[in-house]
Design a protein around this motif. Sequence first.
Motif, PDB file in Angstrom:
ATOM      1  N   HIS A   1      -9.538   0.873   4.444  1.00 20.27           N
ATOM      2  CA  HIS A   1      -8.254   1.071   5.138  1.00 20.27           C
ATOM      3  C   HIS A   1      -8.477   1.960   6.370  1.00 20.27           C
ATOM      4  CE1 HIS A   1      -4.175   2.370   6.014  1.00 20.27           C
ATOM      5  NE2 HIS A   1      -3.805   1.255   5.425  1.00 20.27           N
TER       6      HIS A   1
ATOM      7  N   ASN B   1       0.867  -1.180   0.000  1.00 20.17           N
ATOM      8  CA  ASN B   1       0.000   0.000   0.000  1.00 20.17           C
ATOM      9  C   ASN B   1       0.904   1.231   0.000  1.00 20.17           C
ATOM     10  OD1 ASN B   1      -1.904   1.970   0.364  1.00 20.17           O
ATOM     11  ND2 ASN B   1      -2.307   1.482   2.515  1.00 20.17           N
TER      12      ASN B   1
ATOM     13  N   GLU C   1      -5.766  -5.415  10.111  1.00 23.77           N
ATOM     14  CA  GLU C   1      -4.737  -4.405  10.354  1.00 23.77           C
ATOM     15  C   GLU C   1      -5.052  -3.643  11.643  1.00 23.77           C
ATOM     16  OE1 GLU C   1      -2.607  -3.116   6.587  1.00 23.77           O
ATOM     17  OE2 GLU C   1      -4.479  -2.011   6.572  1.00 23.77           O
TER      18      GLU C   1
ATOM     19  N   LEU D   1      -0.472  -7.002   4.170  1.00 25.56           N
ATOM     20  CA  LEU D   1      -0.639  -5.714   3.514  1.00 25.56           C
ATOM     21  C   LEU D   1       0.446  -4.821   4.120  1.00 25.56           C
ATOM     22  CD1 LEU D   1      -2.189  -4.066   1.458  1.00 25.56           C
ATOM     23  CD2 LEU D   1      -3.802  -3.410   3.236  1.00 25.56           C
TER      24      LEU D   1
ATOM     25  N   GLY E   1       0.442  -4.062   9.389  1.00 24.94           N
ATOM     26  CA  GLY E   1       0.813  -3.239  10.537  1.00 24.94           C
ATOM     27  C   GLY E   1       2.286  -3.384  10.798  1.00 24.94           C
ATOM     28  N   SER E   2       3.063  -2.437  10.229  1.00 25.28           N
ATOM     29  CA  SER E   2       4.506  -2.405  10.452  1.00 25.28           C
ATOM     30  C   SER E   2       5.213  -3.716  10.101  1.00 25.28           C
ATOM     31  CB  SER E   2       4.825  -1.966  11.876  1.00 25.28           C
ATOM     32  OG  SER E   2       4.334  -0.649  12.100  1.00 25.28           O
TER      33      SER E   2
ATOM     34  N   ILE F   1      -0.278   0.248  12.605  1.00 24.72           N
ATOM     35  CA  ILE F   1      -0.074   0.793  11.261  1.00 24.72           C
ATOM     36  C   ILE F   1       0.803   2.038  11.296  1.00 24.72           C
ATOM     37  CG2 ILE F   1      -1.224   1.803   9.237  1.00 24.72           C
ATOM     38  CD1 ILE F   1      -3.566   0.017   9.764  1.00 24.72           C
ATOM     39  N   GLY F   2       1.943   1.927  10.655  1.00 28.18           N
ATOM     40  CA  GLY F   2       2.851   3.062  10.537  1.00 28.18           C
ATOM     41  C   GLY F   2       3.479   3.471  11.854  1.00 28.18           C
TER      42      GLY F   2
ATOM     43  N   LYS G   1       0.093   4.208  -0.262  1.00 28.93           N
ATOM     44  CA  LYS G   1      -0.594   5.386   0.309  1.00 28.93           C
ATOM     45  C   LYS G   1      -0.376   6.588  -0.608  1.00 28.93           C
ATOM     46  CE  LYS G   1       0.353   3.445   4.808  1.00 28.93           C
ATOM     47  NZ  LYS G   1      -0.085   3.456   6.174  1.00 28.93           N
TER      48      LYS G   1
ATOM     49  N   GLY H   1       2.625  -1.254   4.249  1.00 27.18           N
ATOM     50  CA  GLY H   1       2.654   0.170   3.912  1.00 27.18           C
ATOM     51  C   GLY H   1       4.076   0.631   3.653  1.00 27.18           C
ATOM     52  N   GLY H   2       4.689   1.230   4.670  1.00 25.39           N
ATOM     53  CA  GLY H   2       6.008   1.846   4.526  1.00 25.39           C
ATOM     54  C   GLY H   2       7.042   0.985   3.815  1.00 25.39           C
TER      55      GLY H   2
END
Length: 247
Positions: free
Chosen positions: A94, A10, A164, A229, A209-210, A169-170, A12, A231-232
């Motif tokens: 999300h 993701n 998540e 899933l 989540g991270s 998350i993040g 973002k 993110g970063g």
Amino acid sequence: MGRRFFVGGNWKMNGTKSEIGDIVAFLKTGPLDPNVEVVVGVPSIYLTYVTSIVPSNVSVSAQNAYKVPKGAFTGEISPAMLLDNGVPWVILGHSERRNVFGETDELIAEKVAHALEAGLKVIACIGEKLEEREAGKTEEVVYRQTKAIADKIKSWDNVVLAYEPVWAIGTGKTASPQQAQEVHDKLREWLSKNVKSDVAQTLRIIYGGSVTAANAKDLAKEKDIDGFLVGGASLKPEFVQIVNARA
Ligand code: PEP
């Protein structure tokens, strides 16, 4: 047949054409485990661009879509528009859509139902906030979010459910493999009782989540964690290691 491992990135609201070029380069170099389904969630303005340059073993997803095909909804895009541009996936629900943009369980469920009816595949996200976990409400929250979707859709065939936890998350705080496994297992139990045992067995439930290259392998060992899933870390070359966490 077993559940095929699924890893979504993701992005973002990140990326320039130049940065996207770097991401696509590491996706091309891979190598990506051929047993894993890989999807990248791209800001809408770059969807067609990314579709034209990603390797064929990576699919493209939007990060949002509205609940009707067209009309007076300034700023929105529809599932029909995504399909018209060759985009097969959408991420819906999300936590940033829920908590920054105020999307409700009801709206998200309507979006999921419409996206599926239109012919998209959906990564549907659920997860509890920190205060909800601390109040012992994790199950209540994720069951409520899942029920809202279950009540509106006819089939789970084209859905991947992403658990998540919002507190992960993040934040750099990952759920432990045991914490994530416990919720995934409970979700299957809920699906078995409230939807169908078949769906409980076949639905892919992924964790977000991270997730990083450092924790992905241990999370991937859990029997009910069918992927991630991300993110970063999906913006960085370590995404390849996350894709290959089960290899
Ligand atoms: C996400 O955006 O879905 C996510 C899990 O982000 P991060 O991996 O950065 O926590």
